[in-house]
Design a protein around this motif. Sequence first.
Motif, PDB file in Angstrom:
ATOM      1  N   SER A 721       0.832  -1.209   0.000  1.00 34.92           N
ATOM      2  CA  SER A 721       0.000   0.000   0.000  1.00 34.92           C
ATOM      3  C   SER A 721       0.859   1.249   0.000  1.00 34.92           C
ATOM      4  CB  SER A 721      -0.918   0.000   1.213  1.00 34.92           C
ATOM      5  OG  SER A 721      -0.167  -0.029   2.414  1.00 34.92           O
ATOM      6  N   LEU A 722       1.991   1.197   0.677  1.00 34.74           N
ATOM      7  CA  LEU A 722       2.871   2.369   0.730  1.00 34.74           C
ATOM      8  C   LEU A 722       3.521   2.628  -0.619  1.00 34.74           C
ATOM      9  CD1 LEU A 722       3.896   4.402   2.823  1.00 34.74           C
ATOM     10  CD2 LEU A 722       5.814   2.877   3.261  1.00 34.74           C
ATOM     11  N   ARG A 723       3.820   1.621  -1.388  1.00 35.43           N
ATOM     12  CA  ARG A 723       4.434   1.784  -2.706  1.00 35.43           C
ATOM     13  C   ARG A 723       3.513   2.569  -3.636  1.00 35.43           C
ATOM     14  NH1 ARG A 723       5.383  -3.001  -3.382  1.00 35.43           N
ATOM     15  NH2 ARG A 723       7.609  -3.055  -2.842  1.00 35.43           N
ATOM     16  N   VAL A 724       2.251   2.235  -3.607  1.00 37.22           N
ATOM     17  CA  VAL A 724       1.285   2.941  -4.459  1.00 37.22           C
ATOM     18  C   VAL A 724       1.189   4.411  -4.059  1.00 37.22           C
ATOM     19  CG1 VAL A 724      -1.130   3.024  -5.163  1.00 37.22           C
ATOM     20  CG2 VAL A 724       0.006   0.826  -4.869  1.00 37.22           C
ATOM     21  N   ILE A 725       1.133   4.667  -2.751  1.00 32.53           N
ATOM     22  CA  ILE A 725       1.015   6.044  -2.272  1.00 32.53           C
ATOM     23  C   ILE A 725       2.264   6.848  -2.634  1.00 32.53           C
ATOM     24  CG2 ILE A 725       0.864   7.441  -0.181  1.00 32.53           C
ATOM     25  CD1 ILE A 725      -0.807   5.193   1.036  1.00 32.53           C
ATOM     26  N   GLN A 726       3.443   6.282  -2.480  1.00 29.45           N
ATOM     27  CA  GLN A 726       4.680   6.992  -2.809  1.00 29.45           C
ATOM     28  C   GLN A 726       4.813   7.238  -4.312  1.00 29.45           C
ATOM     29  OE1 GLN A 726       7.479   4.316  -1.045  1.00 29.45           O
ATOM     30  NE2 GLN A 726       7.486   5.371   0.946  1.00 29.45           N
ATOM     31  N   HIS A 727       4.420   6.267  -5.102  1.00 33.03           N
ATOM     32  CA  HIS A 727       4.492   6.452  -6.561  1.00 33.03           C
ATOM     33  C   HIS A 727       3.571   7.579  -7.006  1.00 33.03           C
ATOM     34  CE1 HIS A 727       5.140   5.344 -10.736  1.00 33.03           C
ATOM     35  NE2 HIS A 727       3.822   5.355 -10.916  1.00 33.03           N
ATOM     36  N   ASN A 728       2.396   7.663  -6.490  1.00 29.57           N
ATOM     37  CA  ASN A 728       1.471   8.745  -6.845  1.00 29.57           C
ATOM     38  C   ASN A 728       1.993  10.098  -6.365  1.00 29.57           C
ATOM     39  OD1 ASN A 728      -0.280   6.894  -8.007  1.00 29.57           O
ATOM     40  ND2 ASN A 728      -1.454   6.620  -6.088  1.00 29.57           N
ATOM     41  N   ALA A 729       2.593  10.144  -5.198  1.00 27.95           N
ATOM     42  CA  ALA A 729       3.114  11.417  -4.699  1.00 27.95           C
ATOM     43  C   ALA A 729       4.271  11.918  -5.548  1.00 27.95           C
ATOM     44  CB  ALA A 729       3.565  11.241  -3.246  1.00 27.95           C
ATOM     45  N   LEU A 730       5.145  11.041  -6.016  1.00 27.71           N
ATOM     46  CA  LEU A 730       6.278  11.457  -6.831  1.00 27.71           C
ATOM     47  C   LEU A 730       5.864  11.810  -8.262  1.00 27.71           C
ATOM     48  CD1 LEU A 730       8.964   8.878  -5.648  1.00 27.71           C
ATOM     49  CD2 LEU A 730       8.889  11.326  -5.134  1.00 27.71           C
ATOM     50  N   GLU A 731       4.736  11.348  -8.731  1.00 27.89           N
ATOM     51  CA  GLU A 731       4.262  11.685 -10.075  1.00 27.89           C
ATOM     52  C   GLU A 731       3.732  13.107 -10.147  1.00 27.89           C
ATOM     53  OE1 GLU A 731       4.194  10.149 -13.002  1.00 27.89           O
ATOM     54  OE2 GLU A 731       5.370   8.472 -12.234  1.00 27.89           O
ATOM     55  N   ASP A 732       3.337  13.663  -9.043  1.00 31.71           N
ATOM     56  CA  ASP A 732       2.754  15.016  -9.025  1.00 31.71           C
ATOM     57  C   ASP A 732       3.864  16.059  -9.107  1.00 31.71           C
ATOM     58  OD1 ASP A 732       1.098  17.140  -8.821  1.00 31.71           O
ATOM     59  OD2 ASP A 732       0.524  16.797  -6.718  1.00 31.71           O
ATOM     60  N   ARG A 733       3.732  17.036 -10.059  1.00 30.98           N
ATOM     61  CA  ARG A 733       4.727  18.080 -10.232  1.00 30.98           C
ATOM     62  C   ARG A 733       4.129  19.463 -10.045  1.00 30.98           C
ATOM     63  NH1 ARG A 733       7.623  16.181 -15.908  1.00 30.98           N
ATOM     64  NH2 ARG A 733       8.124  14.041 -15.258  1.00 30.98           N
ATOM     65  N   SER A 734       2.897  19.567  -9.693  1.00 30.70           N
ATOM     66  CA  SER A 734       2.204  20.855  -9.638  1.00 30.70           C
ATOM     67  C   SER A 734       2.352  21.460  -8.252  1.00 30.70           C
ATOM     68  CB  SER A 734       0.729  20.703  -9.991  1.00 30.70           C
ATOM     69  OG  SER A 734       0.121  19.798  -9.091  1.00 30.70           O
ATOM     70  N   ILE A 735       3.078  22.627  -8.253  1.00 34.99           N
ATOM     71  CA  ILE A 735       3.238  23.373  -7.004  1.00 34.99           C
ATOM     72  C   ILE A 735       2.140  24.420  -7.006  1.00 34.99           C
ATOM     73  CG2 ILE A 735       4.795  24.778  -5.610  1.00 34.99           C
ATOM     74  CD1 ILE A 735       7.119  23.456  -7.052  1.00 34.99           C
ATOM     75  N   SER A 736       1.292  24.391  -6.027  1.00 31.05           N
ATOM     76  CA  SER A 736       0.066  25.185  -6.068  1.00 31.05           C
ATOM     77  C   SER A 736       0.283  26.639  -5.685  1.00 31.05           C
ATOM     78  CB  SER A 736      -0.991  24.576  -5.153  1.00 31.05           C
ATOM     79  OG  SER A 736      -0.521  24.524  -3.806  1.00 31.05           O
ATOM     80  N   ASP A 737       1.190  26.964  -4.787  1.00 29.38           N
ATOM     81  CA  ASP A 737       1.328  28.345  -4.331  1.00 29.38           C
ATOM     82  C   ASP A 737       2.797  28.675  -4.061  1.00 29.38           C
ATOM     83  OD1 ASP A 737       1.797  26.874  -2.063  1.00 29.38           O
ATOM     84  OD2 ASP A 737      -0.036  27.467  -1.039  1.00 29.38           O
ATOM     85  N   LYS A 738       3.005  29.964  -3.797  1.00 27.58           N
ATOM     86  CA  LYS A 738       4.343  30.467  -3.545  1.00 27.58           C
ATOM     87  C   LYS A 738       4.924  29.900  -2.236  1.00 27.58           C
ATOM     88  CE  LYS A 738       7.714  33.519  -4.401  1.00 27.58           C
ATOM     89  NZ  LYS A 738       8.557  33.372  -3.222  1.00 27.58           N
ATOM     90  N   GLN A 739       4.078  29.621  -1.293  1.00 28.14           N
ATOM     91  CA  GLN A 739       4.544  29.096  -0.003  1.00 28.14           C
ATOM     92  C   GLN A 739       5.183  27.724  -0.184  1.00 28.14           C
ATOM     93  OE1 GLN A 739       1.446  28.882   2.894  1.00 28.14           O
ATOM     94  NE2 GLN A 739       2.823  28.213   4.560  1.00 28.14           N
ATOM     95  N   GLN A 740       4.551  26.871  -0.983  1.00 26.99           N
ATOM     96  CA  GLN A 740       5.132  25.565  -1.249  1.00 26.99           C
ATOM     97  C   GLN A 740       6.451  25.712  -2.028  1.00 26.99           C
ATOM     98  OE1 GLN A 740       2.288  23.056  -3.201  1.00 26.99           O
ATOM     99  NE2 GLN A 740       0.827  23.108  -1.474  1.00 26.99           N
ATOM    100  N   TRP A 741       6.490  26.720  -2.950  1.00 30.00           N
ATOM    101  CA  TRP A 741       7.721  26.944  -3.702  1.00 30.00           C
ATOM    102  C   TRP A 741       8.870  27.353  -2.780  1.00 30.00           C
ATOM    103  CZ3 TRP A 741       9.127  26.279  -8.735  1.00 30.00           C
ATOM    104  CH2 TRP A 741      10.309  26.884  -9.153  1.00 30.00           C
ATOM    105  N   ASP A 742       8.589  28.247  -1.885  1.00 27.10           N
ATOM    106  CA  ASP A 742       9.618  28.688  -0.941  1.00 27.10           C
ATOM    107  C   ASP A 742      10.044  27.539  -0.012  1.00 27.10           C
ATOM    108  OD1 ASP A 742       9.517  31.171  -2.069  1.00 27.10           O
ATOM    109  OD2 ASP A 742       8.140  31.965  -0.562  1.00 27.10           O
TER     110      ASP A 742
END
Length: 960
Positions: A721-742
């Motif tokens: 179950s952890l492998r699936v969750i980690q794979h999905n998290a690493l596939e995401d490249r969208s930084i939503s706001d400046k706070q996450q960028w900083d």
Amino acid sequence: MWRLRRAAVACEVCQSLVKHSSGMKGSLSLQKLHLVSRSIYHSHHPTLKLQRPQLRTSFQQFSSLTNLPLRKLKLSPIKYGYQPRRNFWPARLAARLLKLRYLILGSAVGGGYTAKKTFDQWKDMIPDLSDYKWIVPDIVWEIDEYIDLEKIRKALPNSEDLAKLAPDFDKIVENLSLLKDFFTTGSPGETAFRATDPGSESDKHYRKVSDKEKIDQLQEELLHTQLKYQRILERLEKENKELRKLVLQKDDKGIHHRKLKKSLIDMYSEVLDVLSDYDASYNTQDHLPRVVVVGDQSAGKTSVLEMIAQARIFPRGSGEMMTRSPVKVTLSEGPHHVALFKDSSREFDLTKEEDLAALRHEIELRMRKNVKDGCTVSPETISLNVKGPGLQRMVLVDLPGVINTVTSGMAPDTKETIFSISKAYMQNPNAIILCIQDGSVDAERSIVTDLVSQMDPHGRRTIFVLTKVDLAEKNVASPSRIQQIIEGKLFPMKALGYFAVVTGKGNSSESIDAIREYEEEFFQNSNLLKTSMLKAHQVTTRNLSLAVSDCFWKMVRESVEQQADSFKATRFNLETEWKNNYPRLRELDRNELFEKAKNEILDEVISLSQVTPKHWEEILQQSLWERVSTHVIENIYLPAAQTMNSGTFNTTVDIKLKQWTDKQLPNKAVEVAWETLQEEFSRFMTEPKGKEHDDIFDKLKEAVKEESIKRHKWNDFAEDSLRVIQHNALEDRSISDKQQWDAAIYFMEEALQARLKDTENAIENMVGPDWKKRWLYWKNRTQEQFVHNETKNELEKMLKCNEEHPAYLASDEITTVRKNLESRGVEVDPSLIKDTWHQVYRRHFLKTALNHCNLCRRGFYYYQRHFVDSELECNDVVLFWRIQRMLAITANTLRQQLTNTEVRRLEKNVKEVLEDFAEDSEKKVKLLTGKRVQLAEDLKKVREIQEKLDAFIEALHQEK
């Protein structure tokens, strides 16, 4: 006076008669005179002796009637002018009767006193049977509650009716006399003469019988009489055994309602069990009696013990050592013939062969378990209780047989170990030594007799038993040698009693009943009894068990109170020491301390559930990054950063992240979570609790923690179950706001700075101290460090010329660097150049990446536009944001698994470990140590021993 007066009157009469008869023919003979006159004045007359009255009997000598006349005297009237004196005989008779009253009264008083004294003497001669009151069951004394005796008495016929039914014995005797006279030849006178004639044929035959034959005949009659009463006694004992068995069975079923108490022998056995576990710190030795069975190997010790226990309970072997550790056997009476171990509730039915086989196998397994590696025998005792109807109550200890030579397969110290075990039991001054000697071998080969004579030189507590007497009688040329052995003349040892027994024909499948019948038959026909070499009470195991039981209980009664007093003194000493050393602490023994520690450990495990989710996620995220940071930078970021454009960079990153997620990342995450749980569990277990902290539990807590961690295993489905969750998290490249960028830039800077610091330290260790440290701290570089420093300087010059140099050196570049160094007199190996280049380029790359990261702080606007119309590319910031987000999601997932599943499973494992430790006494002794623990343990055991001894003494007095 009255006799003198009467004699005088009689003499006057005689004189008158003589005077007036002078004219008569002849004279008057003295026989015609009065009797009294003749007895007094004419005692010289020759015919007086024949006429004297008969002597008085013994009755007459003690009777007052002898003073009275036997008949009233009637004197002839005297005519020639003589007047007799008046006689007052009634008054004299009354006086004599009054005197008779006192004589009768005195005789009555004296006779009564004599009768009372005779009765008291007879009463003292009668043995005291109160000690055997237990033989008669309680139901006999209460039989009137169940049977109407008055009704039975009325139903019985009276004496007159019985007299009518009885035969006429007088008539029978008369008929027999007639029959005897009919078959008798000759006259009755001849028969009587022949019977009384000293020269008859029967007397001649009797004279021919020698004195030896008379003695043999008397001995044979005595032997038959002894055997007769022996059989009667055995029959009565068997009936008593069956009766007691029925009574005890009724007690078990609740028919006879009375409170069942623990038997004396069971109470005494419990005292011995507690004493066997007690290690006296004050030299309080165990001096309570028990029967110690010692003998040479294969002498028949176990067989004698089995005959006493009436069951084949011990493992057997032909010539090999079977008794490898002491076996304490407690014999007691019960309705069923069963056996059970002290630490087990299983009962073995000794009347069933399969249970006997299982019992023998269990004893053998326990012996082998007690024997440690590299040893042959063990001093650890196996405690066994045997109950059955008719068993003599006592405690016996079967010891390993004494050997003379250590054979192959035995430990070298086997002989010395057996001697030390035997001496440890026999040195008890109240132990009864049952010395077993094989009668079928030469007495000179015996080893145990010397050992016993050393421990009991005066033989005050030794009972000698000669086994295999049947073989001895067949093989020994001189039967008197057996008599010398029995009488103790052939050995230097002395004994309290000597016995001879037969324990079978050597067949291990023989039953106890068959062996007993063979033993009785042998002694009945043996010449040892017929020739009085042995006495009847010295043979058979039944007589042996009775004698040993009597000696055992006598020794118990004489020594148990003294032993109780010694333990009272020991208890006082221990209590005084505790009050002086630990005045504010309770006396907790090892088991009680373990229970207290168990509760503390369980409370600390429960405290894990009170850890906040934020704390779990922070420590999980930090620990996971420390574990994977090296792989992320070295194997993912650095290779991807060597590419020339952003497309190649993202493609390389995606491939490597996918491989990492499929193979290593889930496993690493679970390992980190498990280590984090261990650290938190250890922190709760080891952190001090202030004044309430007791360091006596530290070793136990550490052992419980290690064992629980060893047993705990993370859920296997967690990785999937952890492998699936980690794979999905690493596939995401969208930084939503400046706070996450900083936040991503800050995370990247921290990671790169940490790597840069590690690289600087590695370079410093490689090249040695710089000029400041050399001047300030008086440090110098080694030759190797000098070479590394020169190589580093040459490589830095090359990087200044080309700041965009790739990560690897070409071969021509390595040659150039080496030649430049050789021109300055520095010999360098190509591998050294590569190692130095790796660190130098790594530092250059990290510094460049930090500068680029600083430029990307204002690049969020360009990121939203996908870096269109911009020369700035911040793909590395996006990579670290993806890593940071994966770490956060993984930490959250692991925290949920911890709080929902793993903490509970760990708590369950801790409980199991504590339960296992609670059953392992050796583990508790090893983990709970210290003077305080040992003192409390000794105090508890001494109190328990004293209480049990007091209860046993009270019960012993009640039975007595």
